[in-house]
Scaffold this motif. Sequence first.
Motif, PDB file in Angstrom:
ATOM      1  N   ASP A 152      -6.678  -2.497   2.337  1.00  0.00           N
ATOM      2  CA  ASP A 152      -6.569  -1.140   1.900  1.00  0.00           C
ATOM      3  C   ASP A 152      -7.678  -0.881   0.609  1.00  0.00           C
ATOM      4  N   SER A 153      -7.847  -1.970  -0.007  1.00  0.00           N
ATOM      5  CA  SER A 153      -8.930  -1.794  -1.075  1.00  0.00           C
ATOM      6  C   SER A 153     -10.458  -1.388  -0.470  1.00  0.00           C
ATOM      7  N   THR A 154     -10.609  -1.865   0.695  1.00  0.00           N
ATOM      8  CA  THR A 154     -11.963  -1.804   1.362  1.00  0.00           C
ATOM      9  C   THR A 154     -12.166  -0.247   1.773  1.00  0.00           C
ATOM     10  N   GLY A 155     -11.095   0.568   1.919  1.00  0.00           N
ATOM     11  CA  GLY A 155     -11.190   1.670   2.321  1.00  0.00           C
ATOM     12  C   GLY A 155     -11.142   1.840   4.058  1.00  0.00           C
TER      13      GLY A 155
ATOM     14  N   VAL B 148       0.708  -1.266   0.128  1.00  0.00           N
ATOM     15  CA  VAL B 148       0.083   0.152  -0.091  1.00  0.00           C
ATOM     16  C   VAL B 148       0.860   1.138  -0.088  1.00  0.00           C
TER      17      VAL B 148
ATOM     18  N   THR C 158      -3.049  -7.403   3.066  1.00  0.00           N
ATOM     19  CA  THR C 158      -2.611  -5.836   3.457  1.00  0.00           C
ATOM     20  C   THR C 158      -3.707  -5.252   2.178  1.00  0.00           C
ATOM     21  N   LYS C 159      -3.297  -5.526   1.163  1.00  0.00           N
ATOM     22  CA  LYS C 159      -3.954  -4.909  -0.123  1.00  0.00           C
ATOM     23  C   LYS C 159      -5.336  -5.202  -0.174  1.00  0.00           C
ATOM     24  N   LEU C 160      -6.005  -6.045   0.420  1.00  0.00           N
ATOM     25  CA  LEU C 160      -7.411  -6.327   0.263  1.00  0.00           C
ATOM     26  C   LEU C 160      -8.018  -5.607   1.381  1.00  0.00           C
TER      27      LEU C 160
ATOM     28  N   TYR D 132       1.090  -9.921   2.091  1.00  0.00           N
ATOM     29  CA  TYR D 132       0.744  -8.632   0.768  1.00  0.00           C
ATOM     30  C   TYR D 132      -0.733  -8.766   0.507  1.00  0.00           C
TER      31      TYR D 132
ATOM     32  N   LYS E 198       4.322   2.621  -1.571  1.00  0.00           N
ATOM     33  CA  LYS E 198       5.384   2.009  -2.477  1.00  0.00           C
ATOM     34  C   LYS E 198       6.854   2.941  -2.491  1.00  0.00           C
TER      35      LYS E 198
END
Length: 218
Positions: A214-217, A69, A210-212, A207, A71
């Motif tokens: 973050d995508s939920t807001g 999240v 954490t990405k998931l 990974y 970079k």
Amino acid sequence: MANSIQSQISLQEQKPTIPDLDIEQQTVDGLEIEVVDYSSRAQWLRAAVLGANDGLLSTASLMVGVGAVRKDVKTMILTGVAGLVAGASSMAIGELVSVYSQYDIEMAQIKREVISESEANERKAKLPSPFKAAGASAASFAVGAFVPLLSAAFIKDYYVRLGVVVAAVSLALLGFGGLSAVLGRAPVVKPSLRVLVGGWLAMGLTYGLTKLIDSTGI
């Protein structure tokens, strides 16, 4: 036939007997030889390898997870440093408490037994040092954690940096897994691959989750 039986009996009588040997001390022709206990050294070395493996994998997973999240290289390095400090401190404190508990139990056992003072001092000298164990555990964790940190420190491009971290960690996992197998006198290939696959799963799950999230807001 009788001659054959008599010769076999004669050979058995002439067969040399092997005296009982002290595993710590042997006497040969009046000379006292000290036998080093390499098994205890192997246990310490194996624990150090496992600590380094823990530092390697946990720090790399943190860096990869936060890197999903964030970079920029600064955030990834700061995450790795925080993981190194927290992990090394946790390992040191845990080892200190564990070895101190063992030390207290052994000391209480020595006091309960009716033995000479010299024997008691000899047994005390063989007890592990809690502070040395804590220092070794923290140092081995830090050594492992430096692998992903150094591999990511000088690469600006995000995807190249991520790939280099995963590649460096994979090679280190194979090395640590093989070394642990050698110290444990086990086959090298399967344990090394098991450690490698486990490391990939840990980094991939960190990974992906954490990405998931973050995508939920959240």
